[in-house]
Scaffold this motif. Structure first.
Motif, PDB file in Angstrom:
ATOM      1  N   UNK A  19       0.836  -1.205   0.000  1.00 42.52           N
ATOM      2  CA  UNK A  19       0.000   0.000   0.000  1.00 42.52           C
ATOM      3  C   UNK A  19       0.869   1.252   0.000  1.00 42.52           C
ATOM      4  N   UNK A  20       1.903   1.229   0.830  1.00 40.48           N
ATOM      5  CA  UNK A  20       2.807   2.393   0.894  1.00 40.48           C
ATOM      6  C   UNK A  20       3.521   2.598  -0.439  1.00 40.48           C
ATOM      7  N   UNK A  21       3.893   1.503  -1.085  1.00 43.58           N
ATOM      8  CA  UNK A  21       4.549   1.602  -2.399  1.00 43.58           C
ATOM      9  C   UNK A  21       3.642   2.325  -3.388  1.00 43.58           C
ATOM     10  N   UNK A  22       2.386   1.929  -3.436  1.00 43.17           N
ATOM     11  CA  UNK A  22       1.464   2.528  -4.394  1.00 43.17           C
ATOM     12  C   UNK A  22       1.188   3.992  -4.074  1.00 43.17           C
ATOM     13  N   UNK A  23       0.893   4.266  -2.810  1.00 45.03           N
ATOM     14  CA  UNK A  23       0.563   5.638  -2.413  1.00 45.03           C
ATOM     15  C   UNK A  23       1.758   6.564  -2.624  1.00 45.03           C
ATOM     16  N   UNK A  24       2.932   6.118  -2.180  1.00 43.24           N
ATOM     17  CA  UNK A  24       4.129   6.955  -2.276  1.00 43.24           C
ATOM     18  C   UNK A  24       4.482   7.266  -3.723  1.00 43.24           C
ATOM     19  N   UNK A  25       4.552   6.232  -4.561  1.00 46.80           N
ATOM     20  CA  UNK A  25       5.034   6.426  -5.926  1.00 46.80           C
ATOM     21  C   UNK A  25       4.030   7.145  -6.812  1.00 46.80           C
ATOM     22  N   UNK A  26       2.734   6.953  -6.580  1.00 51.15           N
ATOM     23  CA  UNK A  26       1.742   7.681  -7.363  1.00 51.15           C
ATOM     24  C   UNK A  26       1.738   9.167  -7.016  1.00 51.15           C
ATOM     25  N   UNK A  27       1.825   9.480  -5.738  1.00 47.30           N
ATOM     26  CA  UNK A  27       1.762  10.887  -5.339  1.00 47.30           C
ATOM     27  C   UNK A  27       3.067  11.625  -5.606  1.00 47.30           C
ATOM     28  N   UNK A  28       4.184  10.911  -5.712  1.00 41.85           N
ATOM     29  CA  UNK A  28       5.468  11.564  -5.946  1.00 41.85           C
ATOM     30  C   UNK A  28       5.505  12.294  -7.289  1.00 41.85           C
ATOM     31  N   UNK A  29       4.811  11.776  -8.281  1.00 40.43           N
ATOM     32  CA  UNK A  29       4.835  12.421  -9.595  1.00 40.43           C
ATOM     33  C   UNK A  29       4.246  13.830  -9.553  1.00 40.43           C
ATOM     34  N   UNK A  30       3.354  14.065  -8.581  1.00 42.12           N
ATOM     35  CA  UNK A  30       2.700  15.375  -8.502  1.00 42.12           C
ATOM     36  C   UNK A  30       3.629  16.475  -8.019  1.00 42.12           C
ATOM     37  N   UNK A  31       4.822  16.107  -7.516  1.00 31.43           N
ATOM     38  CA  UNK A  31       5.731  17.151  -7.020  1.00 31.43           C
ATOM     39  C   UNK A  31       6.298  18.002  -8.149  1.00 31.43           C
ATOM     40  N   UNK A  32       6.192  17.521  -9.391  1.00 31.19           N
ATOM     41  CA  UNK A  32       6.691  18.291 -10.527  1.00 31.19           C
ATOM     42  C   UNK A  32       5.697  19.348 -10.995  1.00 31.19           C
ATOM     43  N   UNK A  33       4.475  19.311 -10.452  1.00 27.80           N
ATOM     44  CA  UNK A  33       3.488  20.330 -10.777  1.00 27.80           C
ATOM     45  C   UNK A  33       3.812  21.596  -9.993  1.00 27.80           C
ATOM     46  N   UNK A  34       3.870  22.767 -10.629  1.00 25.94           N
ATOM     47  CA  UNK A  34       4.156  24.003  -9.895  1.00 25.94           C
ATOM     48  C   UNK A  34       3.214  24.170  -8.706  1.00 25.94           C
ATOM     49  N   UNK A  35       3.789  24.520  -7.575  1.00 23.29           N
ATOM     50  CA  UNK A  35       3.012  24.661  -6.358  1.00 23.29           C
ATOM     51  C   UNK A  35       3.656  23.937  -5.199  1.00 23.29           C
ATOM     52  N   UNK A  36       4.384  22.850  -5.508  1.00 21.76           N
ATOM     53  CA  UNK A  36       5.151  22.087  -4.524  1.00 21.76           C
ATOM     54  C   UNK A  36       4.316  21.528  -3.377  1.00 21.76           C
ATOM     55  N   UNK A  37       3.012  21.416  -3.573  1.00 21.34           N
ATOM     56  CA  UNK A  37       2.170  20.880  -2.495  1.00 21.34           C
ATOM     57  C   UNK A  37       1.323  19.708  -2.963  1.00 21.34           C
ATOM     58  N   UNK A  38       1.296  19.453  -4.273  1.00 22.42           N
ATOM     59  CA  UNK A  38       0.320  18.511  -4.787  1.00 22.42           C
ATOM     60  C   UNK A  38       0.594  17.076  -4.355  1.00 22.42           C
TER      61      UNK A  38
END
Length: 304
Positions: free
Chosen positions: A78-97
């Motif tokens: 579960x942690x693998x899925x949650x961590x790796x899916x949400x990590x891609x959002x860090x490249x979106x401007x805003x640094x909070x996604x």
């Protein structure tokens, strides 16, 4: 104009500036870059990618430990899925996604808001704290190397001078924090479990080694692995703490360049730092793509 909107504009301008610089540099140096890339074996790129993968898997374990500390029961998968899916959002401007995505997923699973907040805080404190302490320790361990580099005229601020300034500031900042009773109480509450410490150290060893292995084909005076791990740890911290650079884009690479420019030269240092980012990015995409086979609630903000 609101402060939040101004910050987002600055972040967008920063990202645009990084890509414009990279594009112009590639156009201007395309022949030299092709020659440099030809000297880098595919085997080396593969090894660098594998090292990044292992480092990222260590960070998944770090997330699981932080969640468990605050009564969030999650399996490693579960942690693998949650961590790796949400990590891609860090490249979106805003640094909070990436944080918004994590919070949305955990709330959908019925986790209390205070537990989510504390686990996120602990997870990132452990990552940044371990990188900072390791960078300081390796800086003093490699002090003769830094002093030797300081006498080399590279045409830019020497890596040793820049590193000494940053490390000294971090050490002073930590000393100031430790003098606060409230901070010491907070430190006890958010201190990592003993069994996690080796995992955190291995995280930086693997990630630093992913950059170190790419230096070999370009220099006879290969810097030590511990030296490069220290430089990488410092680069990661610097990129994380700079608010206008999503995922530390451009900032992390700048510190890496300063750290190895005396060994490989300016052009190669710039190329290898950029390549390390590309490897890191494609590993993140690859790890996230493996989650497609698993069912998970993905918030709309990540889909966007």
């Amino acid at each position: 104009m609101s402060l939040a909107r101004l910050k987002n504009i600055c972040k967008f301008i920063w990202i645009l500036a990084v890509f414009v610089f990279a594009t112009l540099y590639i156009i201007d140096k395309k022949a030299e870059i092709a020659q440099m890339l030809a000297a880098l074996p595919l085997k080396t790129l593969f090894i660098a990618g594998v090292l990044v993968i292992v480092g990222k898997l260590c960070l998944v374990t770090n997330m699981q430990q932080a969640a468990g500390r605050f009564s969030i029961s999650l399996g490693w998968g579960d942690c693998y899925r949650i961590y790796n899916l949400t990590q891609l959002a860090k490249y979106i401007p805003g640094s909070i996604w990436q944080f918004v995505g994590r919070i949305s997923i955990l709330r959908d699973r019925g986790v209390h808001s205070s537990s989510i907040r504390d686990s996120l805080l602990a997870e990132h404190l452990w990552v940044i704290g371990s990188a900072g302490l390791l960078a300081i320790a390796l800086f003093f361990f490699n002090l003769p190397v830094f002093l030797a580099i300081s006498h080399v005229n590279t045409g830019v601020v020497s890596s040793s001078t820049a590193s000494m300034i940053v490390v000294t500031l971090i050490a002073l900042f930590l000393t100031f924090l430790l003098s606060s009773k409230r901070f010491r109480c907070c430190l006890r509450r958010f201190s990592p479990p003993h069994e996690l410490v080796p995992i955190l150290l291995l995280t930086w060893l693997f990630l630093g080694a992913s950059f170190w292995v790419t230096l070999g084909p370009y220099t006879d005076s290969h810097p030590s692995l511990l030296y490069v791990v220290g430089v990488y740890s410092m680069a990661f911290i610097t990129g994380f703490l700079v608010p206008f650079a999503p995922a530390g884009l451009g900032v992390r690479e700048g510190v890496l360049i300063l750290g190895v420019i005396s060994f490989v030269g300016e052009d190669i240092a710039l190329m290898l730092a950029a390549m390390n980012r590309v490897i890191y990015f494609f590993v993140e995409i690859g790890l996230a793509s493996l989650c497609v086979r698993w069912r998970i609630a993905i918030p709309n903000v990540i889909k966007k």
